[in-house]
Design an enzyme around this catalytic site. Structure first.
Site, mmCIF file in Angstrom:
data_model
loop_
_atom_site.group_PDB
_atom_site.id
_atom_site.type_symbol
_atom_site.label_atom_id
_atom_site.label_comp_id
_atom_site.label_asym_id
_atom_site.label_seq_id
_atom_site.Cartn_x
_atom_site.Cartn_y
_atom_site.Cartn_z
ATOM 1 N N HIS A 147 0.847 -1.195 0.000
ATOM 2 C CA HIS A 147 0.000 0.000 0.000
ATOM 3 C C HIS A 147 0.885 1.249 0.000
ATOM 4 O O HIS A 147 1.949 1.270 0.617
ATOM 5 C CB HIS A 147 -0.932 0.022 1.218
ATOM 6 N N GLU A 165 -3.692 2.696 -7.236
ATOM 7 C CA GLU A 165 -4.048 3.797 -6.339
ATOM 8 C C GLU A 165 -3.081 4.962 -6.570
ATOM 9 O O GLU A 165 -1.985 4.980 -6.010
ATOM 10 C CB GLU A 165 -3.955 3.345 -4.880
HETATM 11 P P1 13P Z 1 -9.224 7.017 0.330
HETATM 12 O O1 13P Z 1 -10.409 6.257 -0.241
HETATM 13 O O2 13P Z 1 -9.435 7.496 1.720
HETATM 14 O O3 13P Z 1 -8.714 8.043 -0.626
HETATM 15 O O4 13P Z 1 -8.039 5.913 0.459
HETATM 16 C C1 13P Z 1 -7.735 5.106 -0.627
HETATM 17 C C2 13P Z 1 -6.838 4.029 -0.154
HETATM 18 O O5 13P Z 1 -5.683 4.264 0.149
HETATM 19 C C3 13P Z 1 -7.401 2.678 -0.047
HETATM 20 O O6 13P Z 1 -6.401 1.729 0.162
#
Ligand code: 13P
Length: 259
Positions: free
Chosen positions: A96, A168
């Site tokens: 992550h 992400e």
């Molecule tokens: P948010 O949805 O709070 O932007 O976070 C995304 C995330 O890092 C999920 O792993």
């Protein structure tokens, strides 16, 4: 063909009571949704068992936010794959961006974790994504490619059936600034092409690629409508049961359009 997969990453939030209450509210609210899509919640380590007990029988799966690659021993503070299995986990988030950019995790450690998760029979969610300055410098594709190739080093085509990829973009995480559906689709398509290059068309077509970064009930359907967006990894909005259930419903609604 690809079954939508939406997961909530609770990050370092909740306490024991609110974690169990949230897990119950989600499992009570999913109704028939788990028949057509995969749903998981990823609480902090210390609440995994309580959350796994709370969602039992609902079809909602439980994931961990991290793991260590060694099976046991003198690794103070770390948690093994076997321990995660023991408390009812199915999924494990690997790499992550909070861990890459806040804790300083590097690609080779992430790869070791991912391989250990697969060897232990759990299902990794490999996160990739560029920083804002990397996007601005047109490095999105090279960053994502580097993270994907190193994260999946040593993973066979057969093992890819257990792997989920999450794109992400770091600039969209917790910022309220969601990638547009088109921006997400471009990178998801790029990832699928890379998977095809690495593993062939069959694996590339079967692999679930989630989008994460400021996903809400109001933007979930547009993101999920993109041909290569197969699921969502939700942070902040997964901490509110109604909002998360709204995301799940919106995702199920657009799942019909999936390849
Ligand atoms: P948010 O949805 O709070 O932007 O976070 C995304 C995330 O890092 C999920 O792993």
């Amino acid at each position: 063909m690809r079954r939508p997969f939406v997961a909530g990453n609770w990050k370092m939030n909740t306490d024991l009571n609110s974690a169990v209450a949230l897990a119950r509210a989600v499992s009570d609210g999913v109704n028939g949704l788990t028949r057509s899509m995969t749903i998981a919640v990823c609480p902090p380590f210390v609440y995994l068992k309580a959350v796994a007990d709370a969602v039992k029988g609902s079809g909602v799966a439980v994931g961990a936010q991290d793991v260590y690659f060694q099976p046991n021993g003198a690794f103070t503070g770390e948690i093994s794959v076997a321990m995660l299995k023991d408390v009812g986990c199915t999924y494990v988030i690997c790499g992550h961006s909070d861990r890459r950019h806040v804790i300083g995790e590097q690609d080779d450690l992430i790869n070791k974790k991912l391989l250990a998760v697969l060897a232990g029979g759990l299902r990794p969610i490999l996160c990739v994504g560029e920083l804002l300055e990397q996007r601005d410098a047109n490095q999105t594709e090279s960053v994502v490619e580097g993270q994907l190739r190193s994260g999946l080093k040593g993973v066979s085509a057969g093992q890819m059936g257990s792997v989920t990829i999450a794109y992400e973009p770091v600039w969209a995480i917790g910022t309220g600034r969601t990638a547009t559906p088109q921006q997400a689709q471009e990178v998801h398509r790029f990832i699928r092409d890379l998977l095809e290059d690495m593993y062939g068309q069959q694996v590339a077509q079967a692999t679930i690629i989630q989008y994460g970064g400021s996903v809400k009930a109001s933007n979930a359907a547009d993101l999920m409508a993109q041909p290569d967006v197969d699921g969502l990894l939700v942070g902040g909005a997964s901490l509110k049961a109604d909002e998360f259930l709204g995301i799940l419903k919106a995702s199920a609604g657009s799942a019909d359009g999936l390849a």
